[in-house]
Enzyme design. Sequence first.
Site, PDB file in Angstrom:
ATOM      1  N   GLY A   9       0.591  -0.999   0.101  1.00 38.30           N
ATOM      2  CA  GLY A   9       0.183   0.184   0.183  1.00 38.30           C
ATOM      3  C   GLY A   9       0.884   1.280   0.087  1.00 38.30           C
ATOM      4  N   GLY A  12      -0.419   4.830   0.709  1.00 39.51           N
ATOM      5  CA  GLY A  12      -1.283   5.346   1.724  1.00 39.51           C
ATOM      6  C   GLY A  12      -0.327   6.493   2.715  1.00 39.51           C
ATOM      7  N   LEU A  60      -5.500  -6.039  -2.492  1.00 42.10           N
ATOM      8  CA  LEU A  60      -5.502  -7.291  -1.370  1.00 42.10           C
ATOM      9  C   LEU A  60      -6.642  -8.313  -1.873  1.00 42.10           C
ATOM     10  CD1 LEU A  60      -6.279  -4.457   1.288  1.00 42.10           C
ATOM     11  CD2 LEU A  60      -4.327  -5.895   0.927  1.00 42.10           C
ATOM     12  N   TYR A 153     -15.355  -0.810  10.404  1.00 39.95           N
ATOM     13  CA  TYR A 153     -13.800  -0.748  10.198  1.00 39.95           C
ATOM     14  C   TYR A 153     -13.321  -1.322  11.604  1.00 39.95           C
ATOM     15  CZ  TYR A 153      -9.170   1.137  10.803  1.00 39.95           C
ATOM     16  OH  TYR A 153      -7.720   1.345  10.796  1.00 39.95           O
ATOM     17  N   LYS A 157     -10.559  -4.743  11.233  1.00 41.27           N
ATOM     18  CA  LYS A 157      -9.215  -4.639  12.027  1.00 41.27           C
ATOM     19  C   LYS A 157      -9.187  -5.868  12.811  1.00 41.27           C
ATOM     20  CE  LYS A 157      -6.317  -2.266  10.736  1.00 41.27           C
ATOM     21  NZ  LYS A 157      -5.376  -2.431   9.642  1.00 41.27           N
ATOM     22  N   VAL A 185      -3.855   8.661  13.975  1.00 41.57           N
ATOM     23  CA  VAL A 185      -2.817   8.908  13.355  1.00 41.57           C
ATOM     24  C   VAL A 185      -3.020  10.491  12.789  1.00 41.57           C
ATOM     25  CG1 VAL A 185      -0.790   8.452  11.766  1.00 41.57           C
ATOM     26  CG2 VAL A 185      -2.198   6.564  12.962  1.00 41.57           C
ATOM     27  N   PHE A 217      -9.866  10.863  21.332  1.00 34.99           N
ATOM     28  CA  PHE A 217      -9.342  10.136  21.054  1.00 34.99           C
ATOM     29  C   PHE A 217      -7.793  10.004  21.219  1.00 34.99           C
ATOM     30  CE2 PHE A 217     -10.989  12.941  17.727  1.00 34.99           C
ATOM     31  CZ  PHE A 217      -9.855  14.021  17.720  1.00 34.99           C
TER      32      PHE A 217
END
Length: 338
Positions: A9, A12, A60, A153, A157, A185, A217
């Site tokens: 990836g 990304g 993927l 999501y 994960k 992030v 967060f």
Amino acid sequence: MAGQVFVSGGSGYIAGFLIRQLIAEGWTVHTSIRNLGREAEVRGWLGVDNSKLQFFAADLLGDDGWAEAVAGCSHVAHVASPLPSNAPKDDDELIVPAREGALRALRFAHAAGIKRFVMTSSVAAIAYGHGKTRQHFTEADWTNINSPDAYAYVKSKTIAERAARDWVAANAPDMEYVTVNPSLVLGPLLAPDFSTSLEAIKKLLEGSIPGLPNFGFSVVDVRDVADLHVRCLTAPDMAGERFVAAGPFLWMKDVAAILKDGLGEQARKVPRRKLPDFLVRISALFDPVIAQVVGELGNVRDTSAQHAMDVLGWKTRDPKESIVDTARDMIRLGVVKV
Ligand code: NAP
């Protein structure tokens, strides 16, 4: 230590900073993108020694290109996984590429004799489905995907990391498998094509939300997340390890205050007042980004990175720096008009 590593990836956000650091430290990098038509654009963002970087087309969801991409490498960082801003119509739109992509990367890595496989998981695989009263989490925790707060999501994960660990235990016990589990992030941008994780900063800067929702967060800097991946690729004895990559927990009102302090007039559209929960719930009816996270109102999910600090000597920078750097780059690259 440097050699040849495959990073999935390459288009990304996290992968870009990881590729940069690896090449700066002497590694030769193979990376995958879905469409080789984007190679020149991605090379342009990365701005690295092009002779140290080779691109391969791989998705993927298909086998094409993976064998060539991992050939000659000793290490893999599997970073690619879908991270959309909107909730999918069907959870499988995220779960299938996340899980099948991880298993595909593992199968091809094992067949190529890869020694160390580092996978980018998430605190999404750790901190959900424990009830509102649990607020502090470590690598020992696993998300309960049957809980109502486990949205698509989060499931993707958790399922991908579990499936990968099970596959390694059953099929490749000699390959060292380790995960990095980042929180939200933030940090500088390489390009205007930015990760979904930066969306909240964009919305605050452009003033597109009328107040500050009661969301919070743990923030971590993309440069520190890349650095933790490199430590996981190179430190001894990583088999089975799991490392949270997270900084301190912040509420939106803290983030807004950091933007106002750091940017002054450029943060004039950042709201000051709190947004009552009932208004956020109404907004969620119209805004699919808010709809996906409305269940997070008032939740504290504070994940500790003490393990990475103790074992790998990893450090996080002050989140003020990450938040202000995100905002400055969004303004510089024209992502937001302030
Ligand atoms: P990103 O910028 O959206 O990158 C995601 C990458 O995955 C892109 O390169 C994307 O390729 C690729 N990808 C998605 N679906 C694919 C598919 N079917 N086939 C091949 N490639 C595919 O997101 P990021 O923030 O860097 O996230 C990277 C990893 O970190 C992900 O595993 C994510 O779950 C994890 N993570 C991120 C955060 C965060 O806050 N950003 C936090 C915790 C964990 P295209 O460019 O072609 O779409």
